[in-house]
Enzyme design. Sequence first.
Site, mmCIF file in Angstrom:
data_model
loop_
_atom_site.group_PDB
_atom_site.id
_atom_site.type_symbol
_atom_site.label_atom_id
_atom_site.label_comp_id
_atom_site.label_asym_id
_atom_site.label_seq_id
_atom_site.Cartn_x
_atom_site.Cartn_y
_atom_site.Cartn_z
ATOM 1 N N SER A 1 -63.311 99.861 17.615
ATOM 2 C CA SER A 1 -63.659 98.510 18.052
ATOM 3 C C SER A 1 -65.043 98.513 18.665
ATOM 4 O O SER A 1 -65.480 99.512 19.240
ATOM 5 C CB SER A 1 -62.632 97.995 19.050
ATOM 6 O OG SER A 1 -63.132 98.142 20.362
ATOM 7 N N LYS A 2 -65.718 97.361 18.526
ATOM 8 C CA LYS A 2 -67.098 97.355 19.000
ATOM 9 C C LYS A 2 -67.188 97.412 20.515
ATOM 10 O O LYS A 2 -68.222 97.744 21.053
ATOM 11 C CB LYS A 2 -67.881 96.184 18.403
ATOM 12 C CG LYS A 2 -67.360 94.823 18.728
ATOM 13 C CD LYS A 2 -68.263 93.785 18.069
ATOM 14 C CE LYS A 2 -67.598 92.435 18.098
ATOM 15 N NZ LYS A 2 -68.114 91.532 17.093
ATOM 16 N N ARG A 3 -66.107 97.109 21.199
ATOM 17 C CA ARG A 3 -66.133 97.215 22.650
ATOM 18 C C ARG A 3 -66.043 98.670 23.113
ATOM 19 O O ARG A 3 -66.648 99.068 24.075
ATOM 20 C CB ARG A 3 -64.985 96.408 23.276
ATOM 21 C CG ARG A 3 -65.383 94.990 23.646
ATOM 22 C CD ARG A 3 -64.203 94.078 23.784
ATOM 23 N NE ARG A 3 -63.668 93.682 22.494
ATOM 24 C CZ ARG A 3 -62.526 94.079 21.976
ATOM 25 N NH1 ARG A 3 -61.748 94.917 22.644
ATOM 26 N NH2 ARG A 3 -62.125 93.659 20.799
ATOM 27 N N ARG A 4 -65.253 99.470 22.387
ATOM 28 C CA ARG A 4 -64.982 100.847 22.806
ATOM 29 C C ARG A 4 -65.862 101.872 22.110
ATOM 30 O O ARG A 4 -66.235 102.872 22.690
ATOM 31 C CB ARG A 4 -63.546 101.176 22.385
ATOM 32 C CG ARG A 4 -62.521 101.205 23.442
ATOM 33 C CD ARG A 4 -61.237 101.814 22.900
ATOM 34 N NE ARG A 4 -60.871 101.383 21.562
ATOM 35 C CZ ARG A 4 -59.902 100.517 21.299
ATOM 36 N NH1 ARG A 4 -59.208 99.997 22.274
ATOM 37 N NH2 ARG A 4 -59.612 100.204 20.047
#
Length: 467
Positions: free
Chosen positions: A238-241
């Site tokens: 995921s782009k957050r992680r």
Amino acid sequence: MSDAPRYRFAPSPTGYFHVGGARTALYNWALALRTGGTFVLRIEDTDESRNSPEWTDGIIDALAWLGIDSGHPRFEGPYFQSHYAGAHVAAAMRLFEAGLAYWCDLTPEQVQERAKASGRPGYDGHSRDRGLEQAPGRVLRFRVPEGTTEVADLVRGRVEFANDTIEDFVLLRGNGTPIFLLANVVDDIEMRITHVVRAEEHLPNTPKQQMLWRALGHAPPAWAHVPVLVNEQRKKLSKRRDKVALEQYRADGILAPTMVNYLMTLGWAPGGDEEIVPWTRIVEEFRLEDVNHSPAFFDEKKLLAFNGDHIRMMTGAEFAAACAPWLESAPWSGGRIDAGLLARLVPLIQTRVARLSEVASMVDFFFLPSAPVDDDAWTKTMSSEFARDVLVEMESALGSCRWTLEEIKACLERFTEARGLKLGKTQAPVRVAITGRTVGPPLFDSIEILGRDESIRRLATAVARLG
Ligand code: GLU
């Protein structure tokens, strides 16, 4: 009309181009090339609040970097989904006229209340037989038929969905705009797509989309849902992680052939034992039927190792050409690099880097007017009791030796043996004086390339600094 397969890649331009998207694009591209088919690029830009033209440019640029070139005869597009809203609405109206869709005036809150009251989640078909006409605020819903929908998926096999688990889903919103599911199908039909190869997250949409294909009078395409990419904790990338933007890897000095090779072999392997394989072989051998069902681990360490292997496979000239832009953009280069010097450095560094972004700091001391001395390195190496002696000795020995690698090395060996030391120890202060660092390319080669005068000057500077 030709019956050659038509594949497509249909990204939504809502952010940086994700490595998972890149893999899907490559799968489609490889298949189009092998089968003599077409790769259609369709930008699904209907979500106005999240799209931006920069993301679209980023996708096209990233695809070109991967070798999916919009000038290639097998490439078609880009098409923009937002240009076809008229066709999407027209298709929905045809479904209404054929009795396959109906208008409904319930608000989302009312739908929820009814679901709560009945204990059955989802829309209950309230307006199915109310014969409502189109009016502002009314949504158009698809009349899901009874029975089961069987999706034949080239990766996952047959997947069956009971239609009574699928609600009469919305085709046109209350404001008349088409929803994604419909737009996606109508475009695929209009673009005569024969194979839909896409991320697994779209599998739940597939029974609905297959019903739409049939309702619109067309045999559905071949489906293939490719497994998600996961991180070390087996969580979906995921782009957050996670680091998911292709652009970031590119900026980090991962080579395009590495990225292509690595992405293609996530969840699929060419025959034989080798993992490092050229694109031409991938195109020949890649089959959807051989793609693994389980999530694939996107392992950055492995990607780096692949990159090292790909760097090693380049010719010296290719490697120099790949390094040049990285060196030219280093602050000390002034945008220009001595090509003759770079060619001499290639054998020293090509075996030692895993990515191109490491090159500039590895060779900067060759280009700088003096050694870029790092304070930690200085403290660590120059406090040994023989540091000053070895520098003074080398300064004088290098002044008179023959300028060959062997002779340069012999200068330090003589000092080392006379003192009963180890070469590793005596090299350290010399390395810091010459290169500014404790690690780097082979020392004697570096001295040879740097030249007699410059090497002696750097040794003298270090001696003076020691006082
Ligand atoms: N636009 C969708 C996405 O980016 C792709 C839909 C599809 O491939 O059918 O996830």
